[in-house]
Scaffold this motif. Structure first.
Motif, PDB file in Angstrom:
ATOM      1  N   LYS A   1      -5.552 -20.745  -6.168  1.00  0.00           N
ATOM      2  CA  LYS A   1      -5.349 -21.073  -4.758  1.00  0.00           C
ATOM      3  C   LYS A   1      -4.879 -22.524  -4.624  1.00  0.00           C
ATOM      4  O   LYS A   1      -4.099 -22.846  -3.746  1.00  0.00           O
ATOM      5  CB  LYS A   1      -6.650 -20.880  -3.977  1.00  0.00           C
ATOM      6  CG  LYS A   1      -6.500 -21.030  -2.481  1.00  0.00           C
ATOM      7  CD  LYS A   1      -7.774 -20.633  -1.768  1.00  0.00           C
ATOM      8  CE  LYS A   1      -7.667 -20.874  -0.273  1.00  0.00           C
ATOM      9  NZ  LYS A   1      -6.761 -19.935   0.373  1.00  0.00           N
ATOM     10  N   TYR A   2      -5.395 -23.386  -5.482  1.00  0.00           N
ATOM     11  CA  TYR A   2      -4.986 -24.792  -5.492  1.00  0.00           C
ATOM     12  C   TYR A   2      -4.565 -25.160  -6.911  1.00  0.00           C
ATOM     13  O   TYR A   2      -5.199 -24.749  -7.879  1.00  0.00           O
ATOM     14  CB  TYR A   2      -6.126 -25.718  -5.060  1.00  0.00           C
ATOM     15  CG  TYR A   2      -6.622 -25.474  -3.664  1.00  0.00           C
ATOM     16  CD1 TYR A   2      -7.726 -24.655  -3.425  1.00  0.00           C
ATOM     17  CD2 TYR A   2      -5.982 -26.052  -2.574  1.00  0.00           C
ATOM     18  CE1 TYR A   2      -8.175 -24.423  -2.138  1.00  0.00           C
ATOM     19  CE2 TYR A   2      -6.436 -25.826  -1.282  1.00  0.00           C
ATOM     20  CZ  TYR A   2      -7.529 -25.010  -1.070  1.00  0.00           C
ATOM     21  OH  TYR A   2      -7.969 -24.780   0.197  1.00  0.00           O
ATOM     22  N   LEU A   3      -3.517 -25.977  -6.995  1.00  0.00           N
ATOM     23  CA  LEU A   3      -3.033 -26.418  -8.293  1.00  0.00           C
ATOM     24  C   LEU A   3      -2.579 -27.862  -8.155  1.00  0.00           C
ATOM     25  O   LEU A   3      -1.631 -28.151  -7.419  1.00  0.00           O
ATOM     26  CB  LEU A   3      -1.878 -25.517  -8.753  1.00  0.00           C
ATOM     27  CG  LEU A   3      -1.298 -25.713 -10.138  1.00  0.00           C
ATOM     28  CD1 LEU A   3      -2.381 -25.685 -11.206  1.00  0.00           C
ATOM     29  CD2 LEU A   3      -0.264 -24.636 -10.419  1.00  0.00           C
ATOM     30  N   VAL A   4      -3.290 -28.759  -8.823  1.00  0.00           N
ATOM     31  CA  VAL A   4      -2.954 -30.174  -8.799  1.00  0.00           C
ATOM     32  C   VAL A   4      -2.605 -30.569 -10.225  1.00  0.00           C
ATOM     33  O   VAL A   4      -3.399 -30.359 -11.140  1.00  0.00           O
ATOM     34  CB  VAL A   4      -4.133 -31.030  -8.282  1.00  0.00           C
ATOM     35  CG1 VAL A   4      -3.727 -32.501  -8.245  1.00  0.00           C
ATOM     36  CG2 VAL A   4      -4.567 -30.557  -6.906  1.00  0.00           C
ATOM     37  N   THR A   5      -1.420 -31.135 -10.395  1.00  0.00           N
ATOM     38  CA  THR A   5      -0.969 -31.440 -11.750  1.00  0.00           C
ATOM     39  C   THR A   5      -0.010 -32.620 -11.728  1.00  0.00           C
ATOM     40  O   THR A   5       0.407 -33.077 -10.666  1.00  0.00           O
ATOM     41  CB  THR A   5      -0.301 -30.204 -12.373  1.00  0.00           C
ATOM     42  OG1 THR A   5      -0.073 -30.434 -13.769  1.00  0.00           O
ATOM     43  CG2 THR A   5       1.014 -29.882 -11.684  1.00  0.00           C
ATOM     44  N   GLN A   6       0.326 -33.098 -12.887  1.00  0.00           N
ATOM     45  CA  GLN A   6       1.192 -34.272 -12.971  1.00  0.00           C
ATOM     46  C   GLN A   6       2.649 -33.876 -13.159  1.00  0.00           C
ATOM     47  O   GLN A   6       2.973 -32.789 -13.669  1.00  0.00           O
ATOM     48  CB  GLN A   6       0.734 -35.169 -14.121  1.00  0.00           C
ATOM     49  CG  GLN A   6      -0.621 -35.813 -13.859  1.00  0.00           C
ATOM     50  CD  GLN A   6      -0.904 -36.967 -14.794  1.00  0.00           C
ATOM     51  OE1 GLN A   6      -0.574 -36.900 -15.970  1.00  0.00           O
ATOM     52  NE2 GLN A   6      -1.511 -38.025 -14.278  1.00  0.00           N
ATOM     53  N   MET A   7       3.495 -34.755 -12.733  1.00  0.00           N
ATOM     54  CA  MET A   7       4.935 -34.587 -12.895  1.00  0.00           C
ATOM     55  C   MET A   7       5.262 -34.362 -14.371  1.00  0.00           C
ATOM     56  O   MET A   7       4.667 -34.993 -15.246  1.00  0.00           O
ATOM     57  CB  MET A   7       5.620 -35.873 -12.400  1.00  0.00           C
ATOM     58  CG  MET A   7       7.022 -35.694 -11.920  1.00  0.00           C
ATOM     59  SD  MET A   7       7.600 -37.111 -10.950  1.00  0.00           S
ATOM     60  CE  MET A   7       7.171 -38.487 -11.955  1.00  0.00           C
TER      61      MET A   7
ATOM     62  N   HIS B   1       6.625 -19.052 -13.179  1.00  0.00           N
ATOM     63  CA  HIS B   1       6.423 -20.158 -14.109  1.00  0.00           C
ATOM     64  C   HIS B   1       7.346 -21.304 -13.722  1.00  0.00           C
ATOM     65  O   HIS B   1       8.522 -21.071 -13.417  1.00  0.00           O
ATOM     66  CB  HIS B   1       6.713 -19.719 -15.546  1.00  0.00           C
ATOM     67  CG  HIS B   1       6.334 -20.753 -16.544  1.00  0.00           C
ATOM     68  ND1 HIS B   1       5.024 -20.998 -16.918  1.00  0.00           N
ATOM     69  CD2 HIS B   1       7.098 -21.645 -17.218  1.00  0.00           C
ATOM     70  CE1 HIS B   1       4.992 -21.984 -17.790  1.00  0.00           C
ATOM     71  NE2 HIS B   1       6.230 -22.402 -18.007  1.00  0.00           N
ATOM     72  N   ILE B   2       6.804 -22.500 -13.712  1.00  0.00           N
ATOM     73  CA  ILE B   2       7.595 -23.672 -13.338  1.00  0.00           C
ATOM     74  C   ILE B   2       7.534 -24.689 -14.471  1.00  0.00           C
ATOM     75  O   ILE B   2       6.449 -25.129 -14.873  1.00  0.00           O
ATOM     76  CB  ILE B   2       7.079 -24.327 -12.036  1.00  0.00           C
ATOM     77  CG1 ILE B   2       6.755 -23.262 -10.978  1.00  0.00           C
ATOM     78  CG2 ILE B   2       8.113 -25.322 -11.508  1.00  0.00           C
ATOM     79  CD1 ILE B   2       6.032 -23.801  -9.762  1.00  0.00           C
ATOM     80  N   ASN B   3       8.692 -25.055 -14.967  1.00  0.00           N
ATOM     81  CA  ASN B   3       8.778 -26.063 -16.033  1.00  0.00           C
ATOM     82  C   ASN B   3       9.070 -27.441 -15.452  1.00  0.00           C
ATOM     83  O   ASN B   3       9.696 -27.570 -14.386  1.00  0.00           O
ATOM     84  CB  ASN B   3       9.918 -25.705 -17.002  1.00  0.00           C
ATOM     85  CG  ASN B   3       9.585 -24.505 -17.858  1.00  0.00           C
ATOM     86  OD1 ASN B   3       8.432 -24.290 -18.231  1.00  0.00           O
ATOM     87  ND2 ASN B   3      10.584 -23.703 -18.155  1.00  0.00           N
ATOM     88  N   SER B   4       8.634 -28.450 -16.163  1.00  0.00           N
ATOM     89  CA  SER B   4       8.983 -29.845 -15.833  1.00  0.00           C
ATOM     90  C   SER B   4       8.821 -30.128 -14.346  1.00  0.00           C
ATOM     91  O   SER B   4       9.778 -30.494 -13.648  1.00  0.00           O
ATOM     92  CB  SER B   4      10.431 -30.139 -16.262  1.00  0.00           C
ATOM     93  OG  SER B   4      10.595 -29.894 -17.631  1.00  0.00           O
ATOM     94  N   LEU B   5       7.619 -29.969 -13.859  1.00  0.00           N
ATOM     95  CA  LEU B   5       7.352 -30.111 -12.427  1.00  0.00           C
ATOM     96  C   LEU B   5       7.798 -31.466 -11.894  1.00  0.00           C
ATOM     97  O   LEU B   5       7.646 -32.501 -12.545  1.00  0.00           O
ATOM     98  CB  LEU B   5       5.861 -29.893 -12.156  1.00  0.00           C
ATOM     99  CG  LEU B   5       5.464 -28.423 -12.143  1.00  0.00           C
ATOM    100  CD1 LEU B   5       3.985 -28.248 -12.445  1.00  0.00           C
ATOM    101  CD2 LEU B   5       5.817 -27.791 -10.804  1.00  0.00           C
ATOM    102  N   GLU B   6       8.362 -31.417 -10.675  1.00  0.00           N
ATOM    103  CA  GLU B   6       8.845 -32.613  -9.997  1.00  0.00           C
ATOM    104  C   GLU B   6       8.075 -32.796  -8.698  1.00  0.00           C
ATOM    105  O   GLU B   6       7.489 -31.853  -8.165  1.00  0.00           O
ATOM    106  CB  GLU B   6      10.341 -32.480  -9.706  1.00  0.00           C
ATOM    107  CG  GLU B   6      11.187 -32.306 -10.951  1.00  0.00           C
ATOM    108  CD  GLU B   6      12.654 -32.124 -10.630  1.00  0.00           C
ATOM    109  OE1 GLU B   6      13.020 -32.079  -9.430  1.00  0.00           O
ATOM    110  OE2 GLU B   6      13.453 -32.025 -11.593  1.00  0.00           O
TER     111      GLU B   6
END
Lengths: 114, 114
Positions: free
Chosen positions: B9-15, B77-82
């Motif tokens: 439900k929540y996703l907090v991550t780094q660039m 799936h999301i790569n290299s998050l911005e």
């Protein structure tokens, strides 16, 4: 393509009054229209839909009106209640670009005053 | 019983990180979708799959890759998050193709990129 707009970004009504939320669309070939309600922290919830062969459809306390001549759609909520407070979206089936997907309007935030 | 469920439900991550969001529907629908909702509540379709086959792929960076192992599941799936990927991502499903049927939404995954 399709663009969908809303006439008012916010709407404030007194409890018990009727609410009207408007939506304009651009593609005269659009044949399917949906209204969604989105409460805070939730996903859009289906309220009512209408096909282009109709100009009015009624549900429980809600009515959708479709005017194909001016490409306008409205959602009427009777006897608005505090639980109706939410963001309302119209969505229109797209006939350009990725044919058949839904194009969503920007949303109208409905606030109901007790 | 949740009809369309998304995790997390929540996703907090780094660039720069890679992350996945999962979606499952128990409605027996043939078609599933991914939408992105920005901070202004604008909801836009990203992908659509019908019975495990891709049928809509809007202008989305190729860092985003959907996968449908079966018609009840559509993962993203999301790569290299911005930073610009921060949004709420909604999964939805509908009974048949992209015909005149309403889509049913999950409650969203709130992605925040630090």
């Amino acid at each position: 393509g399709e663009s969908v707009g809303l006439h008012l970004p916010t709407l404030s009504v007194q409890e018990g009054d009727n609410s009207i939320i408007n939506c304009a669309y651009s593609n005269s070939a659009s044949d399917y229209f949906i209204w969604y309600k989105q409460e805070s922290g939730k996903g859009p919830q289906f309220i009512i839909d209408i096909r282009s062969n109709m100009d009015k459809r009624q549900g429980q306390r809600v009515t959708v009106l479709l005017n194909k001549t001016v490409k306008h759609l409205s959602l009427q909520i009777a006897a608005t209640q505090p639980g109706d407070s939410a963001v309302y979206f119209c969505a229109v089936k797209n006939y350009g670009g990725s044919q058949g997907n839904l194009i969503f309007g920007k949303g109208t935030k409905l606030s109901v005053k007790p | 019983d949740t009809a369309v469920s998304q995790t997390p439900k929540y996703l907090v991550t780094q660039m720069g990180n890679d992350k996945s969001i999962k979606c499952e529907q128990n409605l027996g629908h043939d078609t599933m979708y991914w939408y992105k909702q920005d901070s202004k509540k604008f909801l836009k379709i990203m992908f659509s799959y019908n019975n495990k086959e891709l049928i809509i792929n809007e202008t989305v960076p190729n860092r985003f890759s959907p996968k449908s192992p079966d018609k009840a599941h559509l993962n993203l799936h999301i790569n290299s998050l911005e930073l610009g990927d921060s949004a709420v991502y909604f999964c939805a499903s509908s009974p048949q193709g992209i015909g005149n049927q309403p889509q049913h939404f999950g409650d969203g995954t709130r992605l925040s990129i630090l």
